[in-house]
Design a protein around this motif. Structure first.
Motif, mmCIF file in Angstrom:
data_model
loop_
_atom_site.group_PDB
_atom_site.id
_atom_site.type_symbol
_atom_site.label_atom_id
_atom_site.label_comp_id
_atom_site.label_asym_id
_atom_site.label_seq_id
_atom_site.Cartn_x
_atom_site.Cartn_y
_atom_site.Cartn_z
ATOM 1 N N TRP A 120 0.845 -1.186 0.000
ATOM 2 C CA TRP A 120 0.000 0.000 0.000
ATOM 3 C C TRP A 120 0.885 1.242 0.000
ATOM 4 O O TRP A 120 1.810 1.352 0.809
ATOM 5 C CB TRP A 120 -0.872 0.042 1.248
ATOM 6 C CG TRP A 120 -2.022 -0.912 1.248
ATOM 7 C CD1 TRP A 120 -2.231 -1.972 0.431
ATOM 8 C CD2 TRP A 120 -3.132 -0.887 2.157
ATOM 9 N NE1 TRP A 120 -3.393 -2.621 0.772
ATOM 10 C CE2 TRP A 120 -3.967 -1.972 1.822
ATOM 11 C CE3 TRP A 120 -3.491 -0.060 3.216
ATOM 12 C CZ2 TRP A 120 -5.144 -2.248 2.506
ATOM 13 C CZ3 TRP A 120 -4.660 -0.336 3.904
ATOM 14 C CH2 TRP A 120 -5.489 -1.412 3.549
ATOM 15 N N SER A 121 0.598 2.175 -0.902
ATOM 16 C CA SER A 121 1.360 3.426 -0.945
ATOM 17 C C SER A 121 0.422 4.610 -1.181
ATOM 18 O O SER A 121 -0.657 4.464 -1.764
ATOM 19 C CB SER A 121 2.411 3.397 -2.067
ATOM 20 O OG SER A 121 3.431 2.482 -1.795
ATOM 21 N N TRP A 122 0.866 5.766 -0.718
ATOM 22 C CA TRP A 122 0.182 7.028 -0.999
ATOM 23 C C TRP A 122 0.748 7.591 -2.304
ATOM 24 O O TRP A 122 1.959 7.637 -2.484
ATOM 25 C CB TRP A 122 0.407 8.034 0.116
ATOM 26 C CG TRP A 122 -0.372 7.783 1.361
ATOM 27 C CD1 TRP A 122 0.081 7.216 2.518
ATOM 28 C CD2 TRP A 122 -1.744 8.101 1.588
ATOM 29 N NE1 TRP A 122 -0.921 7.155 3.454
ATOM 30 C CE2 TRP A 122 -2.051 7.689 2.907
ATOM 31 C CE3 TRP A 122 -2.744 8.690 0.816
ATOM 32 C CZ2 TRP A 122 -3.321 7.862 3.466
ATOM 33 C CZ3 TRP A 122 -4.008 8.849 1.362
ATOM 34 C CH2 TRP A 122 -4.296 8.439 2.665
ATOM 35 N N ASP A 130 2.144 14.929 4.042
ATOM 36 C CA ASP A 130 2.323 14.101 5.231
ATOM 37 C C ASP A 130 0.980 13.463 5.574
ATOM 38 O O ASP A 130 0.181 14.041 6.330
ATOM 39 C CB ASP A 130 2.824 14.948 6.409
ATOM 40 C CG ASP A 130 3.031 14.112 7.672
ATOM 41 O OD1 ASP A 130 2.956 12.867 7.578
ATOM 42 O OD2 ASP A 130 3.260 14.709 8.751
ATOM 43 N N PRO A 131 0.680 12.298 5.011
ATOM 44 C CA PRO A 131 -0.628 11.656 5.196
ATOM 45 C C PRO A 131 -0.965 11.339 6.648
ATOM 46 O O PRO A 131 -2.131 11.096 6.970
ATOM 47 C CB PRO A 131 -0.511 10.373 4.370
ATOM 48 C CG PRO A 131 0.572 10.652 3.388
ATOM 49 C CD PRO A 131 1.545 11.508 4.124
ATOM 50 N N LEU A 184 -4.753 6.296 -2.016
ATOM 51 C CA LEU A 184 -4.104 5.147 -1.387
ATOM 52 C C LEU A 184 -4.341 3.958 -2.305
ATOM 53 O O LEU A 184 -5.494 3.608 -2.590
ATOM 54 C CB LEU A 184 -4.696 4.887 -0.004
ATOM 55 C CG LEU A 184 -4.042 3.771 0.821
ATOM 56 C CD1 LEU A 184 -2.578 4.075 1.090
ATOM 57 C CD2 LEU A 184 -4.788 3.570 2.149
ATOM 58 N N ALA A 185 -3.260 3.370 -2.796
ATOM 59 C CA ALA A 185 -3.416 2.321 -3.803
ATOM 60 C C ALA A 185 -2.320 1.274 -3.694
ATOM 61 O O ALA A 185 -1.304 1.463 -3.031
ATOM 62 C CB ALA A 185 -3.408 2.941 -5.201
ATOM 63 N N ASN A 186 -2.562 0.176 -4.397
ATOM 64 C CA ASN A 186 -1.593 -0.904 -4.521
ATOM 65 C C ASN A 186 -0.512 -0.479 -5.513
ATOM 66 O O ASN A 186 -0.814 -0.016 -6.609
ATOM 67 C CB ASN A 186 -2.341 -2.154 -5.016
ATOM 68 C CG ASN A 186 -1.444 -3.318 -5.318
ATOM 69 O OD1 ASN A 186 -0.650 -3.264 -6.238
ATOM 70 N ND2 ASN A 186 -1.593 -4.387 -4.555
ATOM 71 N N ASP A 187 0.744 -0.623 -5.142
ATOM 72 C CA ASP A 187 1.862 -0.217 -5.999
ATOM 73 C C ASP A 187 1.780 -0.816 -7.409
ATOM 74 O O ASP A 187 1.894 -0.115 -8.415
ATOM 75 C CB ASP A 187 3.189 -0.655 -5.371
ATOM 76 C CG ASP A 187 3.715 0.359 -4.373
ATOM 77 O OD1 ASP A 187 2.931 1.230 -3.954
ATOM 78 O OD2 ASP A 187 4.901 0.273 -4.023
ATOM 79 N N ARG A 206 5.342 8.832 -4.759
ATOM 80 C CA ARG A 206 4.843 7.676 -4.008
ATOM 81 C C ARG A 206 5.507 7.603 -2.642
ATOM 82 O O ARG A 206 6.714 7.814 -2.517
ATOM 83 C CB ARG A 206 5.141 6.392 -4.784
ATOM 84 C CG ARG A 206 4.765 5.102 -4.067
ATOM 85 C CD ARG A 206 5.071 3.909 -4.932
ATOM 86 N NE ARG A 206 6.500 3.684 -5.085
ATOM 87 C CZ ARG A 206 7.192 2.796 -4.363
ATOM 88 N NH1 ARG A 206 6.588 2.074 -3.433
ATOM 89 N NH2 ARG A 206 8.487 2.645 -4.575
ATOM 90 N N LYS A 207 4.689 7.310 -1.625
ATOM 91 C CA LYS A 207 5.202 7.080 -0.277
ATOM 92 C C LYS A 207 4.658 5.745 0.220
ATOM 93 O O LYS A 207 3.446 5.579 0.376
ATOM 94 C CB LYS A 207 4.785 8.205 0.674
ATOM 95 C CG LYS A 207 5.511 9.519 0.428
ATOM 96 C CD LYS A 207 5.244 10.527 1.534
ATOM 97 C CE LYS A 207 6.086 11.780 1.324
ATOM 98 N NZ LYS A 207 5.889 12.771 2.407
ATOM 99 N N VAL A 208 5.566 4.801 0.450
ATOM 100 C CA VAL A 208 5.146 3.475 0.905
ATOM 101 C C VAL A 208 4.520 3.561 2.291
ATOM 102 O O VAL A 208 5.046 4.221 3.183
ATOM 103 C CB VAL A 208 6.338 2.502 0.929
ATOM 104 C CG1 VAL A 208 5.933 1.161 1.527
ATOM 105 C CG2 VAL A 208 6.887 2.308 -0.480
#
Length: 243
Positions: A120-122, A130-131, A184-187, A206-208
């Motif tokens: 999952w990554s932003w 900054d989620p 928020l999604a699957n890489d 992308r931020k893991v």
């Protein structure tokens, strides 16, 4: 009663017990597996998708391997993700895949071992987001695939979720249009969507966030009827991983 009569009676009772046990064994074997396993899924590139009338992708190939190992006839139905889950909840399908575990799904279905994994990554247009901050949660509109574990997680965590996208390409389009500040999604899925739209990867950051398992949910009604099935399914997963 003579000794011969006692022997005959004992022999008859033993024979009757043997056939009762044998009959029970046949009944148990006949109930060990469904005649045809019914599984529902979604089009979720690149894990699973339809092309020229054929279902393809690593998720489909992994499931086919498991079914071959088990020698289990099966039927796959591709539909909307929320509908796939409802079909299992109401008993029209035996299970749905690929899914990550959550408490809501676990109320009506039992989870298998991990078939694959996901990250999952932003994703956003800015590398300064900054989620985790309260300001982000209060001010930034975010989303995920509607009906997915990520979508429900966003709601539960208190994020502003105002869209209900059903396709991964829609996530990218919402992001590029500015209708959402982050998704928020699957890489694996997001990279495929970005590529399909011809968007430069440098335009999206992308931020893991975390890694999650992907498996199969089987309805509790199904696992009650076939109590050994998930155990055999999990053993087949392990065998497919060794190949």
């Amino acid at each position: 009663m003579s000794l011969a009569m006692l022997f005959k009676t004992h022999w008859f009772q033993s024979l009757l017990a043997f056939f009762l046990v044998l009959g029970a064994s046949f009944d148990a074997w006949s109930e060990a597996r469904p005649e045809r396993l019914l599984l529902a899924t979604q089009e979720w590139r690149p894990y699973q998708y339809q092309e020229n009338g054929q279902m393809k992708g690593p998720g489909i190939e992994k499931l086919k391997c498991i079914m071959r190992v088990m020698q289990q006839p099966y039927q796959l139905t591709m539909t909307d993700w929320d509908r796939a889950q409802i079909l299992v909840e109401v008993g029209e399908q035996h299970g749905f895949f690929l899914a990550s575990p959550n408490s809501f799904r676990s109320k009506y279905a039992d989870y298998s071992a991990s078939v694959m994994s996901q990250v999952w990554s932003w994703f956003s247009l800015s590398d300064s987001i900054d989620p985790q901050s309260e300001m982000f949660k209060d001010e930034v509109v975010v989303t995920a695939i509607f009906g997915s574990n990520k979508w429900f997680w966003l709601h539960k965590a208190g994020y502003r979720v105002e869209k209900k996208p059903r396709q991964s390409v829609t996530l990218v389009e919402l992001l590029l249009s500015g209708e959402v500040g982050a998704v928020l999604a699957n890489d694996f899925v997001m990279e495929e969507a970005i590529k399909s739209l011809g968007v430069s990867h440098r335009a999206i950051t992308r931020k893991v966030m975390k890694e999650k398992p992907l498996g199969v949910y089987f309805s509790k009604k199904f696992t009650k009827q076939y109590p050994l099935f998930i155990s055999e399914f999990n053993q087949a997963i392990a065998q497919c991983e060794e190949r």
